[in-house]
Design a protein around this motif. Structure first.
Motif, PDB file in Angstrom:
ATOM      1  N   GLU A  25      57.871  34.554  51.308  1.00  0.00           N
ATOM      2  CA  GLU A  25      57.809  33.876  50.093  1.00  0.00           C
ATOM      3  C   GLU A  25      56.133  33.525  49.891  1.00  0.00           C
ATOM      4  N   GLU A  26      55.564  33.597  50.980  1.00  0.00           N
ATOM      5  CA  GLU A  26      54.176  33.356  50.824  1.00  0.00           C
ATOM      6  C   GLU A  26      53.492  34.595  50.128  1.00  0.00           C
ATOM      7  N   LYS A  27      53.846  35.644  50.385  1.00  0.00           N
ATOM      8  CA  LYS A  27      53.339  36.864  49.895  1.00  0.00           C
ATOM      9  C   LYS A  27      53.655  36.911  48.281  1.00  0.00           C
ATOM     10  N   ILE A  28      54.931  36.466  47.971  1.00  0.00           N
ATOM     11  CA  ILE A  28      55.234  36.319  46.399  1.00  0.00           C
ATOM     12  C   ILE A  28      54.306  35.365  45.711  1.00  0.00           C
ATOM     13  N   LYS A  29      54.067  34.213  46.542  1.00  0.00           N
ATOM     14  CA  LYS A  29      53.516  33.239  45.974  1.00  0.00           C
ATOM     15  C   LYS A  29      51.979  33.548  45.620  1.00  0.00           C
ATOM     16  N   GLU A  30      51.369  34.236  46.718  1.00  0.00           N
ATOM     17  CA  GLU A  30      49.933  34.606  46.628  1.00  0.00           C
ATOM     18  C   GLU A  30      49.913  35.699  45.440  1.00  0.00           C
ATOM     19  N   ASP A  31      50.904  36.664  45.228  1.00  0.00           N
ATOM     20  CA  ASP A  31      50.711  37.689  44.033  1.00  0.00           C
ATOM     21  C   ASP A  31      50.651  36.821  42.906  1.00  0.00           C
ATOM     22  N   LEU A  32      51.704  35.965  42.783  1.00  0.00           N
ATOM     23  CA  LEU A  32      51.744  35.338  41.458  1.00  0.00           C
ATOM     24  C   LEU A  32      50.589  34.395  41.020  1.00  0.00           C
ATOM     25  N   GLU A  33      49.965  33.617  42.149  1.00  0.00           N
ATOM     26  CA  GLU A  33      48.856  32.868  42.012  1.00  0.00           C
ATOM     27  C   GLU A  33      47.723  33.808  41.656  1.00  0.00           C
ATOM     28  N   SER A  34      47.401  35.065  42.181  1.00  0.00           N
ATOM     29  CA  SER A  34      46.299  35.688  41.875  1.00  0.00           C
ATOM     30  C   SER A  34      46.310  36.432  40.758  1.00  0.00           C
ATOM     31  N   ASP A  35      47.390  36.616  40.200  1.00  0.00           N
ATOM     32  CA  ASP A  35      47.677  37.214  38.734  1.00  0.00           C
ATOM     33  C   ASP A  35      47.814  36.055  37.548  1.00  0.00           C
ATOM     34  N   LEU A  36      47.812  34.812  37.870  1.00  0.00           N
ATOM     35  CA  LEU A  36      48.080  33.588  37.089  1.00  0.00           C
ATOM     36  C   LEU A  36      47.000  33.798  35.613  1.00  0.00           C
ATOM     37  N   ASP A  37      46.013  34.197  35.746  1.00  0.00           N
ATOM     38  CA  ASP A  37      45.232  34.113  34.626  1.00  0.00           C
ATOM     39  C   ASP A  37      45.630  35.228  33.549  1.00  0.00           C
ATOM     40  N   MET A  38      46.520  36.301  33.932  1.00  0.00           N
ATOM     41  CA  MET A  38      46.945  37.325  33.207  1.00  0.00           C
ATOM     42  C   MET A  38      48.034  36.602  32.252  1.00  0.00           C
ATOM     43  N   PHE A  39      48.930  35.810  32.782  1.00  0.00           N
ATOM     44  CA  PHE A  39      49.976  35.316  31.978  1.00  0.00           C
ATOM     45  C   PHE A  39      49.847  33.784  31.828  1.00  0.00           C
ATOM     46  N   ARG A  40      48.762  33.281  31.838  1.00  0.00           N
ATOM     47  CA  ARG A  40      48.551  31.838  31.480  1.00  0.00           C
ATOM     48  C   ARG A  40      48.630  31.631  30.030  1.00  0.00           C
ATOM     49  N   PRO A  41      49.185  30.726  29.516  1.00  0.00           N
ATOM     50  CA  PRO A  41      50.320  29.921  29.920  1.00  0.00           C
ATOM     51  C   PRO A  41      51.524  30.696  29.868  1.00  0.00           C
ATOM     52  N   ILE A  42      52.521  30.318  30.899  1.00  0.00           N
ATOM     53  CA  ILE A  42      53.791  30.987  30.716  1.00  0.00           C
ATOM     54  C   ILE A  42      54.766  30.306  29.960  1.00  0.00           C
ATOM     55  N   ASP A  67      56.403  25.836  40.377  1.00  0.00           N
ATOM     56  CA  ASP A  67      54.986  25.449  40.637  1.00  0.00           C
ATOM     57  C   ASP A  67      54.193  26.165  39.886  1.00  0.00           C
ATOM     58  N   ILE A  68      54.305  27.575  39.793  1.00  0.00           N
ATOM     59  CA  ILE A  68      53.462  28.479  39.184  1.00  0.00           C
ATOM     60  C   ILE A  68      53.405  27.922  37.491  1.00  0.00           C
ATOM     61  N   PHE A  69      54.730  27.918  36.946  1.00  0.00           N
ATOM     62  CA  PHE A  69      54.774  27.616  35.688  1.00  0.00           C
ATOM     63  C   PHE A  69      53.825  26.326  35.311  1.00  0.00           C
TER      64      PHE A  69
END
Length: 78
Positions: A25-42, A67-69
């Protein structure tokens, strides 16, 4: 594939992440947080978990996505 995450940004771009059984789950969260600028805002997201995963895994991934949302709607200058 055991976990799929679909993300739709406010600009109507769509992103699909898929993870094999055993991905942390940590890897998934890291992936999503690192790509956050691509899909901001969700604007929307969906989580799909295979039957081989436990219901608690789905719950934890849903919490991560919420949390990512929320992060996606925060401005960088706050």
């Amino acid at each position: 594939m055991s976990i799929a995450i679909y993300i739709k940004s406010e600009s109507c771009d769509s992103y699909l992440y898929s993870y094999d059984t055993g991905t942390s789950e940590e890897k998934i969260k890291e992936d999503l947080e690192s790509d956050l600028d691509m899909f901001r805002p969700i604007s929307d997201y969906m989580v799909q978990v295979s039957n081989s995963e436990s219901p608690s895994t789905e719950t934890r991934i849903e919490i991560i996505m919420q949390d990512i949302f929320n992060q996606s709607w925060k401005r960088d200058d706050e």
